[in-house]
Design a protein around this motif. Structure first.
Motif, PDB file in Angstrom:
ATOM      1  N   LEU A 154       0.866  -1.173   0.000  1.00 42.38           N
ATOM      2  CA  LEU A 154       0.000   0.000   0.000  1.00 42.38           C
ATOM      3  C   LEU A 154       0.895   1.212   0.000  1.00 42.38           C
ATOM      4  N   ALA A 155       0.550   2.229  -0.803  1.00 42.51           N
ATOM      5  CA  ALA A 155       1.333   3.464  -0.850  1.00 42.51           C
ATOM      6  C   ALA A 155       0.493   4.581  -1.444  1.00 42.51           C
ATOM      7  N   ILE A 156       0.892   5.797  -1.179  1.00 45.75           N
ATOM      8  CA  ILE A 156       0.379   6.940  -1.919  1.00 45.75           C
ATOM      9  C   ILE A 156       1.266   7.059  -3.144  1.00 45.75           C
ATOM     10  N   GLN A 157       0.646   7.014  -4.321  1.00 43.66           N
ATOM     11  CA  GLN A 157       1.415   7.036  -5.565  1.00 43.66           C
ATOM     12  C   GLN A 157       0.986   8.196  -6.447  1.00 43.66           C
ATOM     13  N   MET A 158       1.973   8.702  -7.189  1.00 39.50           N
ATOM     14  CA  MET A 158       1.731   9.795  -8.124  1.00 39.50           C
ATOM     15  C   MET A 158       2.478   9.552  -9.423  1.00 39.50           C
ATOM     16  N   ASP A 159       2.675   8.279  -9.760  1.00 44.19           N
ATOM     17  CA  ASP A 159       3.372   7.948 -11.001  1.00 44.19           C
ATOM     18  C   ASP A 159       2.465   8.244 -12.194  1.00 44.19           C
ATOM     19  N   ASN A 160       2.985   8.078 -13.391  1.00 43.15           N
ATOM     20  CA  ASN A 160       2.270   8.455 -14.602  1.00 43.15           C
ATOM     21  C   ASN A 160       0.931   7.742 -14.738  1.00 43.15           C
ATOM     22  N   GLU A 161       0.864   6.457 -14.428  1.00 40.93           N
ATOM     23  CA  GLU A 161      -0.366   5.702 -14.591  1.00 40.93           C
ATOM     24  C   GLU A 161      -1.469   6.222 -13.670  1.00 40.93           C
ATOM     25  N   VAL A 162      -1.122   6.462 -12.419  1.00 37.65           N
ATOM     26  CA  VAL A 162      -2.099   6.989 -11.465  1.00 37.65           C
ATOM     27  C   VAL A 162      -2.456   8.421 -11.828  1.00 37.65           C
ATOM     28  N   TYR A 163      -1.454   9.239 -12.092  1.00 42.64           N
ATOM     29  CA  TYR A 163      -1.681  10.647 -12.425  1.00 42.64           C
ATOM     30  C   TYR A 163      -2.646  10.772 -13.606  1.00 42.64           C
ATOM     31  N   CYS A 164      -2.386  10.040 -14.675  1.00 36.65           N
ATOM     32  CA  CYS A 164      -3.219  10.127 -15.877  1.00 36.65           C
ATOM     33  C   CYS A 164      -4.628   9.596 -15.627  1.00 36.65           C
TER      34      CYS A 164
END
Length: 168
Positions: free
Chosen positions: A71-81
């Motif tokens: 579990l994590a807070i993510q802001m990578d390209n896949e999540v961002y888009c």
């Protein structure tokens, strides 16, 4: 706690009866400091992430970065888009399941993620300073449709329900 092997083969997830709070402090709007916190089952422990696109990494059985589920807070390209497209269209390409929400999260959804499955909540954080982020659970495809997947979803749901941001 009994040692558990990495969950690559669909082995049983053993959750603990209690949860604990994890927290971190990050800079947000106007260089203000924010305390981010949520509760997570005691079967997950905090781990260090070397990726700038992931914060507050918690791995099953504290095995550390690079193990699944996590579990994590993510802001990578896949999540961002995905979050950006949802805000524009009310859906996003690749959504396997999607439930619109109101309040601090825009939606909760599932999508394929680099050979794994991701169940996540889309959000903006820190009064809109950090946009298009996700509170994410990533797990092996072997869990899809099983009781183990439902357990992991409940762990993320608890984290989302208890998610807090506090301006310091």
């Amino acid at each position: 706690m009994e040692s558990r092997v990495p969950m690559q083969t669909g082995q049983e997830i053993v959750l603990e009866p209690e949860s604990h709070r994890v927290e971190d402090e990050i800079l947000g709007k106007d260089e203000r400091l924010y305390r981010i916190s949520f509760r997570i089952n005691d079967a997950f422990g905090e781990a260090k992430s070397h990726a700038g696109e992931a914060e507050m990494l918690c791995t099953y059985d504290e095995r550390g970065e690079g193990t699944f589920p996590y579990l994590a807070i993510q802001m990578d390209n896949e999540v961002y888009c995905a979050v950006e497209e949802f805000k524009e269209k009310g859906m996003f390409t690749g959504a396997l399941e999607l439930t619109k929400l109101s309040g601090k999260f825009y939606f909760k959804a599932k999508m394929d993620y680099f050979g794994y499955r991701m169940y996540f909540y889309g959000m903006d954080r820190c009064d809109g300073y950090w946009i298009n982020n996700g509170l994410c659970m990533v797990y092996p495809i072997a869990y899809v449709g099983t009781e183990e997947e439902r357990k992991l979803m409940r762990v993320l749901d608890e984290a989302a329900e208890s998610y807090r941001e506090e301006r310091l």
